[in-house]
Every structure is written in C-alpha cells, then in structure tokens.
Design an enzyme around this catalytic site. Structure first.
Site, mmCIF file in Angstrom:
data_model
loop_
_atom_site.group_PDB
_atom_site.id
_atom_site.type_symbol
_atom_site.label_atom_id
_atom_site.label_comp_id
_atom_site.label_asym_id
_atom_site.label_seq_id
_atom_site.Cartn_x
_atom_site.Cartn_y
_atom_site.Cartn_z
ATOM 1 N N LYS A 126 0.836 -1.104 -0.090
ATOM 2 C CA LYS A 126 -0.024 -0.167 0.041
ATOM 3 C C LYS A 126 0.966 1.228 -0.032
ATOM 4 C CE LYS A 126 -4.587 1.121 0.203
ATOM 5 N NZ LYS A 126 -5.607 0.416 -0.427
ATOM 6 N N ASP A 166 -7.074 4.223 -4.495
ATOM 7 C CA ASP A 166 -7.681 3.959 -3.292
ATOM 8 C C ASP A 166 -8.325 5.344 -3.124
ATOM 9 O OD1 ASP A 166 -8.000 2.138 -1.050
ATOM 10 O OD2 ASP A 166 -7.322 4.149 -0.042
HETATM 11 P P1 NDP Z 1 -13.158 7.741 -3.082
HETATM 12 O O1 NDP Z 1 -11.938 8.768 -2.858
HETATM 13 O O2 NDP Z 1 -13.343 7.438 -4.401
HETATM 14 O O3 NDP Z 1 -14.527 8.009 -2.255
HETATM 15 C C1 NDP Z 1 -14.106 7.865 -0.781
HETATM 16 C C2 NDP Z 1 -15.490 8.553 -0.261
HETATM 17 O O4 NDP Z 1 -15.544 8.300 1.200
HETATM 18 C C3 NDP Z 1 -15.722 9.718 -0.675
HETATM 19 O O5 NDP Z 1 -17.199 10.164 -0.630
HETATM 20 C C4 NDP Z 1 -14.943 10.559 0.429
HETATM 21 O O6 NDP Z 1 -15.583 11.904 1.029
HETATM 22 C C5 NDP Z 1 -15.503 9.552 1.800
HETATM 23 N N1 NDP Z 1 -14.415 9.822 2.685
HETATM 24 C C6 NDP Z 1 -13.127 9.716 2.881
HETATM 25 N N2 NDP Z 1 -12.526 9.970 3.934
HETATM 26 C C7 NDP Z 1 -13.276 9.994 4.581
HETATM 27 C C8 NDP Z 1 -13.444 10.363 6.237
HETATM 28 N N3 NDP Z 1 -12.325 10.568 6.769
HETATM 29 N N4 NDP Z 1 -14.759 10.681 6.781
HETATM 30 C C9 NDP Z 1 -15.693 10.531 6.013
HETATM 31 N N5 NDP Z 1 -15.839 10.394 4.647
HETATM 32 C C10 NDP Z 1 -14.774 10.085 4.102
HETATM 33 O O7 NDP Z 1 -12.529 6.088 -2.445
HETATM 34 P P2 NDP Z 1 -12.918 4.969 -2.719
HETATM 35 O O8 NDP Z 1 -14.441 4.655 -3.008
HETATM 36 O O9 NDP Z 1 -11.938 4.210 -3.772
HETATM 37 O O10 NDP Z 1 -12.659 4.084 -1.315
HETATM 38 C C11 NDP Z 1 -13.522 4.048 -0.272
HETATM 39 C C12 NDP Z 1 -13.219 2.734 0.701
HETATM 40 O O11 NDP Z 1 -12.959 1.542 -0.114
HETATM 41 C C13 NDP Z 1 -11.535 3.123 1.447
HETATM 42 O O12 NDP Z 1 -11.875 2.715 2.726
HETATM 43 C C14 NDP Z 1 -10.796 2.174 0.367
HETATM 44 O O13 NDP Z 1 -9.560 1.816 1.163
HETATM 45 C C15 NDP Z 1 -11.699 1.168 0.004
HETATM 46 N N6 NDP Z 1 -11.487 0.208 -0.923
HETATM 47 C C16 NDP Z 1 -11.338 0.761 -2.367
HETATM 48 C C17 NDP Z 1 -11.129 0.318 -3.354
HETATM 49 C C18 NDP Z 1 -10.980 0.732 -4.813
HETATM 50 O O14 NDP Z 1 -10.830 -0.353 -5.594
HETATM 51 N N7 NDP Z 1 -11.208 1.881 -4.903
HETATM 52 C C19 NDP Z 1 -10.434 -1.404 -3.173
HETATM 53 C C20 NDP Z 1 -10.962 -1.893 -1.748
HETATM 54 C C21 NDP Z 1 -11.234 -1.177 -0.825
HETATM 55 P P3 NDP Z 1 -14.870 13.128 0.625
HETATM 56 O O15 NDP Z 1 -14.932 13.409 -1.181
HETATM 57 O O16 NDP Z 1 -15.461 14.455 1.480
HETATM 58 O O17 NDP Z 1 -13.571 12.972 0.947
#
Ligand code: NDP
Length: 447
Positions: A126, A166
């Site tokens: 990571k 991510d």
């Molecule tokens: P994105 O950046 O596309 O979206 C993240 C979302 O979560 C946004 O809506 C963001 O809001 C919100 N968010 C992020 N940090 C916080 C926080 N501290 N408190 C509240 N809301 C928060 O990321 P992903 O959708 O790719 O990832 C989401 C989760 O899924 C993570 O845990 C990631 O590790 C996990 N994941 C992702 C994978 C992938 O293929 N993308 C694979 C496996 C797991 P804002 O825009 O306001 O920051």
C-alpha cells in the site's frame, strides 16, 4: 488467548505504540488465528507471525511540486511493500491529508490476506501521500502525481510492485502516474492498475469493488435463504466504491437510501435509482462537488450535515464504503436495533472492534473488508493478466470472473470458519483462509 499470539501482539504494541490503525488490524487478524495456532505448531516454529507483521520494505520519500501560484509545496510519500510470498506487491495508493505510516501499514497488512483470498498470485502492499486533492486544480494534481512518480518509479515494476487507486486516486490520477512512469522508463509495462480503457485498462475495474461487495453480501444473504430483493440498504461514501455498490444493489432489487461524504449524509427514502446515481457520478467524478447538492436537487431528500448514515433510517443491509473506523459501537447498536441483518464492508476496516462485537453478538451476517471488498484487487489482477496477454476481455467475461471469485472467497471464508469451530464468523474465516496460503508459502520459501 493463544500464548504465541499474545506474545507477538505484545511485541508489536511495545515496538510501535503510535501506529494505532495498524495495531487494530494486527490485533483483529492475530486474535482470530488463535485456534489455528493451537492446531498447527509449524507457524510458531518458523516465526511466521513475527515475520508477517513486519513489512519486507518501507519506502518514505519527499514529494516537492510547484502549485499554480508558483510556490513550492512539499508532501510525504510512502510505499509499504509488505509481503511478496505469493506474488508482486499489490495494493492501492491513497491521497488524503490523514495519510501516515500507521494507516498505510494497516492497509498493506490487510491487503496481504485480501489478495491471498482472491486466489490470484498477488502479494500485499500500500502507499500514498498526505497530499489533499480536494480544492486542487487538474494541473496541480498532475504536478503532484508526476513528482510522486519521479521517486516511486525506481521501486515498482510489473513483476515487483503494481500499485492501484484508493481514496483520492481514481482514473485521473492513475493516468498522470502512468504517463510519468512511461516518460521516465520508456516502457509501457503494466505498472499500475485502474488504467483507462484506451491505455491498458480493464472493463469492470471501476465497478469491481462496489459490485464485489454487493455480490459478497448476496452470498451471505443466500446462506439464510434471503436476497437483496425488497431490502433497504444504507451506503456510506459517494466515491468509487459507493457509486457502484449502489448501482448493483438497485440492479438486484434493493433500495439504496443513503450516500455520504466527509461533510455529511443524504437520506433519500424514495430510493437512489440509476438516474439519481448518474447525477451523483457527474457531481463527484466530473464537478468534484459535495454530496449536499443531491438534497438541493431532489425533493424529498434530506441532508444531515456532519453526520454518517447509521441510525438515521431503518435498513436491513449496510455497505460502509467511505473510510476506516466510520462505525462505532453506538452506531452498530443503532443499526442492529433498526433491523440490520447484513453488513458487507466496501471500505477497509470501517467498523471499530467494538462495533464488530455488536454485529457478531447480534447474529448479523458480517463480511469484513478483506473478504467483502476484494473484488477491486481481484479485477486488478485480471487487468494484469490481460496486459500480459495483450488482450482485452469483454465486460461480461470480467464480471462473470469477478462474481466467481467473490463466490469462491465467500465459500473459503465460510468453510474456514466452520473448520475453526466458529461457524458463520467471517472474521475468523477470512483471516484463516487468507493467512494459510501466505504463511505456507513463506515456509516453503525459507527464511
Ligand atoms: P474515493 O476517494 O473514490 O471515495 C471515498 C469516499 O469516502 C468519498 O465520498 C469521501 O468523501 C469519503 N471519505 C473519505 N474519507 C472520509 C472520512 N475521513 N470521513 C468521511 N468520509 C470520508 O475512494 P474509494 O471509493 O476508492 O474508497 C473508499 C473505501 O474503499 C476506502 O476505505 C478504500 O480503502 C476502500 N477500497 C477501495 C477500493 C477501490 O478499488 N477503490 C478497493 C478496496 C477497498 P470526501 O469526498 O468528502 O473525501
């Protein structure tokens, strides 16, 4: 607790007391391996727990770049190459101001077992930076990504380490990173996954994590003769994972009533259908706006400032898809008393340990992230295969492979939990099934 597990956990806690997310993840994994350690002495004999909890390599670097005003900006860059026993390091890059080494170690550690569960030959890693893409121009994001790759390129490669997206890293960022890698190295090798379709990407990669978490939930529901049809579903986040989880739930007959971002939550009791989802995708992926706009646009939707979706409305299924530790004990209690029967984690470690206890005690079908969200990295593995073969598979083929992999992961977790004497406990099942393959490979490969 098994004495070997207790000894290694104590060592970890005294060595890095400040890495709280990593310790949380390590504690969860190691505790659930206690039964296996009782049954199999070889893991202690070869000091597998001591070895598997320390990254093979941790790279820290400075990222200096010029903002639009011509000022020099400096961020921390990281890549944690955790374990390569079963294949090249594989895991995403996170760009978020909260990023630090402890968070990346937790994510890299989880990734080892997740990647093993997919059945594909991928080790765990990571990386990322405390750079915040929010409010930055496209040009600034490009400048940052290029500066980040100027250092990262020397540590990665198609057979060494293959990063992906991510939080904060989507198609735009992967493009800038891949473009810079090509310029520096003069190769077009598959050094990142999540690429655009025109330059080596795979169909269904953007959809894979959200679709996969939904397929995993469907498999869990099936064990009780249930399905998504007619169920109300809470989703947190509104990024990559949340968007495609929502689409698949709707396709399977469920009703999605929430989405969120770091500023607040929207509740739409009428359900977020495909048309409303298109609005969210344009809002988040193109205009990079705030989820609040959803409530301004659609009558009947409500915006809850600074709130998460939990407890706001009754729901049978929950797909947390934003970030780590977003569900605490009280949230879990509220969800269970509001009728929640199934939690499938799109995000990594979104439930705090006390919340997991509440779900397990409440007989909730609880699918931990390392199993439930493995679909993203699984399709990244399929992207690597397609690149190596110089072929592009159809969306139908990739989706059916994804579904197959998620079903196999579910079966592996379910059976490992039964064998462990803890039937229905997917925490134990996923950790044991993911651990065994990596640990046995480490033994085979020597010290
Ligand atoms: P994105 O950046 O596309 O979206 C993240 C979302 O979560 C946004 O809506 C963001 O809001 C919100 N968010 C992020 N940090 C916080 C926080 N501290 N408190 C509240 N809301 C928060 O990321 P992903 O959708 O790719 O990832 C989401 C989760 O899924 C993570 O845990 C990631 O590790 C996990 N994941 C992702 C994978 C992938 O293929 N993308 C694979 C496996 C797991 P804002 O825009 O306001 O920051």
């Amino acid at each position: 607790m098994n004495a070997y597990v207790a000894k290694v956990l104590n060592q970890l806690k005294s060595n890095q007391p400040w890495e709280k997310e990593f310790l949380q993840a390590a504690e969860e994994v190691l505790e659930s391996l206690g039964g296996l350690m009782d049954r199999e002495s070889k893991y202690e004999k070869y000091s597998i727990l001591e070895r598997i909890t320390v990254p093979e390599r941790t790279i820290l670097f400075r990222v200096s770049w010029l903002d639009d005003a011509g000022n020099v900006q400096v961020n921390n860059g990281y890549r944690v190459e955790f374990n390569s026993a079963i294949g090249p390091y594989k895991g995403g890059l996170r760009l978020h101001p909260s990023v630090n080494l402890g968070i990346l170690k937790f994510l890299g550690f989880e990734q080892i077992f997740k990647n093993s569960l997919t059945g594909l030959p991928m080790g765990g890693g990571k990386g990322g930076s405390n750079f915040d893409p929010k409010g930055k121009s496209d040009n600034e994001v490009m400048k940052f990504c290029q500066a980040f790759m100027n250092e990262l390129y020397r540590h990665i490669g198609a057979n060494t380490d293959v990063p992906a997206g991510d939080i904060g890293v989507g198609g735009r960022e992967i493009g800038y990173l891949q473009g810079q890698y090509r310029k520096i190295t003069n190769t077009s090798e598959c050094v990142l996954t999540g690429k655009g379709l025109n330059w080596g990407g795979s169909l269904i990669r953007p959809e894979a994590t959200g679709y996969g978490a939904t397929y995993f939930a469907e498999e869990m529901l099936k064990t009780r003769g249930e399905s998504f049809a007619g169920k109300t579903v809470l989703i947190s986040g509104s990024g990559n994972v949340a968007q495609f989880a929502a689409r698949k739930v709707v396709e399977l007959g469920g009703k999605v009533v929430s989405l969120s971002d770091s500023s607040g939550t929207i509740i739409d009791k009428d359900g977020i259908d495909e048309e409303k989802l298109q609005f969210v995708m344009e809002l988040k992926n193109v205009r990079r706006g705030r989820i609040k706009e959803y409530a301004d646009k659609f009558t009947g939707a409500e915006y809850l400032e600074d709130k998460r979706p939990w407890g706001a409305v009754s729901a049978e299924v929950v797909l947390p898809s934003a970030t780590q530790n977003e569900i605490d004990e009280d949230d879990a209690k509220a969800l269970v008393s509001n009728g929640c029967v199934c939690v499938s984690e799109g995000a990594n470690m979104p439930s705090m340990p006390e919340a997991v206890e509440v779900f397990l005690a409440g007989n909730v079908l609880y699918g931990p992230g390392k199993a439930a969200n493995a679909g993203g990295v699984a399709v990244s593995g399929l992207e690597m295969s397609q690149n190596a073969m110089r072929l592009n598979w159809t969306a139908e083929k990739v989706d059916s492979e994804l579904k197959n992999i998620m079903t196999n992961i579910h079966t592996a977790c379910f059976e490992a939990a039964e064998e462990n004497g803890t039937p229905g406990n997917y925490v134990n099942g996923s950790n044991i099934a993911g651990f065994r393959k990596v640990a046995d490979s480490m033994i085979d490969l020597g010290v």
